[in-house]
Design an enzyme around this catalytic site. Structure first.
Site, PDB file in Angstrom:
ATOM      1  N   LYS A 139       0.826  -1.193  -0.211  1.00 44.59           N
ATOM      2  CA  LYS A 139       0.022   0.090  -0.084  1.00 44.59           C
ATOM      3  C   LYS A 139       0.690   1.248   0.167  1.00 44.59           C
ATOM      4  O   LYS A 139       0.683   2.342  -0.607  1.00 44.59           O
ATOM      5  CB  LYS A 139      -0.910  -0.138   1.038  1.00 44.59           C
ATOM      6  CG  LYS A 139      -2.021  -0.924   1.128  1.00 44.59           C
ATOM      7  CD  LYS A 139      -2.831  -1.355   2.409  1.00 44.59           C
ATOM      8  CE  LYS A 139      -3.759  -2.429   2.164  1.00 44.59           C
ATOM      9  NZ  LYS A 139      -4.677  -2.821   3.011  1.00 44.59           N
ATOM     10  N   GLN A 188      -5.295  -2.485   9.033  1.00 42.63           N
ATOM     11  CA  GLN A 188      -5.070  -3.943   8.537  1.00 42.63           C
ATOM     12  C   GLN A 188      -5.696  -5.046   9.242  1.00 42.63           C
ATOM     13  O   GLN A 188      -5.501  -4.977  10.223  1.00 42.63           O
ATOM     14  CB  GLN A 188      -3.539  -3.936   8.213  1.00 42.63           C
ATOM     15  CG  GLN A 188      -3.079  -5.414   7.398  1.00 42.63           C
ATOM     16  CD  GLN A 188      -3.517  -5.059   6.136  1.00 42.63           C
ATOM     17  OE1 GLN A 188      -3.818  -3.972   5.307  1.00 42.63           O
ATOM     18  NE2 GLN A 188      -4.014  -6.076   5.169  1.00 42.63           N
ATOM     19  N   ASP A 216     -11.109   2.438   3.320  1.00 42.20           N
ATOM     20  CA  ASP A 216     -11.538   0.908   3.074  1.00 42.20           C
ATOM     21  C   ASP A 216     -12.983   0.787   2.694  1.00 42.20           C
ATOM     22  O   ASP A 216     -13.453  -0.083   2.006  1.00 42.20           O
ATOM     23  CB  ASP A 216     -11.413  -0.063   4.270  1.00 42.20           C
ATOM     24  CG  ASP A 216      -9.999  -0.752   4.027  1.00 42.20           C
ATOM     25  OD1 ASP A 216      -9.454  -1.087   3.079  1.00 42.20           O
ATOM     26  OD2 ASP A 216      -9.367  -1.262   5.101  1.00 42.20           O
TER      27      ASP A 216
END
Ligand SMILES: Nc1nc2c(c(=O)[nH]1)N[C@@H](CN(C=O)c1ccc(C(=O)N[C@@H](CCC(=O)O)C(=O)O)cc1)CN2
Length: 293
Positions: A53, A97, A120
């Site tokens: 990322k 995460q 997200d």
């Protein structure tokens, strides 16, 4: 028939090139988008994904903020880090995460993320807006994998209108969210969400124009249960033992012989995974653009 490839790597590269342009426009206007990541523990897979990322951010000009935390962090300490990124003006979007260690209440952590910074698209408020169909045009982040699946098809010229889509797997990140997106008027697909309790899964699969396999069961979808000419996307990730080396390897839900009957297949790796990464960057850029408007 040999299926054409839904090339996620090339399509993600295309999206990243477009995002690079949009980031430079933002920077010219004094806005530097910044993606934060919160990583708990030392799982090698999670470390690899987070590193990816940050590499993606560097590629398109998004600033990176990393919070790498010990596996034994307490709930209260982790909540404090989430609050810190919520309040950090340099961080325009961030992710936690997953998975988090078992002693952490994951839902409570995700709920604490500022919905406007939820890169997200997994915050209950954002998922709720998606279900209520109120964020059109897009006003809040959308979940990256479902968006990546749809973009991958659209950018390969696949028409979704009126198509029968069968989704396998009812997880929140893919199965549940993709139905809410695909049934919007602009896509107008008909979606059947199947799962481990579905009676006659094979029958559903054989009738599908489009299959999105996200069950995490290696080789679940085979040539025998795919209609000739169907489009098949492989989102599944599971670990199996390689029969030759005996080593544990990553496997998708779609068997190799599906390429003999389908019109399009997404490879795994190289299909939906890279799209998920690109759409995360797109969520960050869109949030920064919205904040400026
Ligand atoms: N907060 C989140 N946690 C997790 C997510 C997520 O979207 N948000 N998804 C997964 C991990 N993940 C991103 O974090 C992710 C996994 C895999 C890929 C990917 O591109 N995979 C490659 C194959 C990689 C390999 O060979 O091992 C591919 O499909 O080509 C991207 C992102 C769980 N946690």
């Amino acid at each position: 028939m040999t299926a054409k490839i839904l090339d996620g790597k090339a399509t993600a590269a295309e999206i990243k090139a477009e995002l690079k342009e949009r980031v430079s426009v933002l920077r010219e206007r004094g806005v530097v988008p910044g993606l934060g990541t919160i990583l708990v523990g030392d799982d090698p897979g999670s470390q690899w994904y987070v590193a990816g990322k940050h590499r993606d951010c560097a590629e398109v000009g998004i600033a990176s903020i990393r919070r790498d935390l010990p596996a034994d962090i307490s709930q209260a300490e982790l909540e404090a880090v989430v609050e810190e990124l919520n309040d950090d003006p340099d961080c325009t979007g961030f992710i936690v995460q997953l998975p988090l260690p078992p002693h952490i209440d994951t839902d409570a952590i995700l709920e604490l993320v500022d919905p406007a910074k939820d890169a997200d698209g997994l915050h209950p408020t954002n998922l709720g807006r998606l279900v209520l169909n109120v964020n059109r045009p897009i006003t809040t982040p959308l979940p990256c994998t479902p968006r990546g699946v749809i973009d991958l098809m659209l950018r390969h010229g696949i028409d979704l209108k009126g198509k029968d889509v069968v989704v396998v797997g009812r997880g929140v990140t893919v199965g549940r969210a993709i139905g809410s997106l695909l049934t919007r008027r602009e896509f107008n697909a008909t979606v059947t969400l199947t799962h481990t309790g579905t009676v006659d899964l094979d029958g559903h699969l054989r009738r599908a124009d489009i299959i999105v396999a996200a069950a995490g069961v290696a080789g679940l979808v085979t040539a025998d249960n795919v209609k000739p000419g169907a489009v098949v996307l492989d989102v599944g990730v599971s670990r199996v033992e390689d029969p030759v080396t005996g080593k544990s390897v990553v496997a998708g839900d779609v068997a190799a012989d599906v390429a003999e009957v389908a019109s399009w297949v997404s490879p795994n790796p190289g299909g939906v995974g890279p799209m998920t990464r690109a759409l995360l960057l797109q969520n960050v850029v869109e949030s920064a653009e919205r904040a400026l408007a």
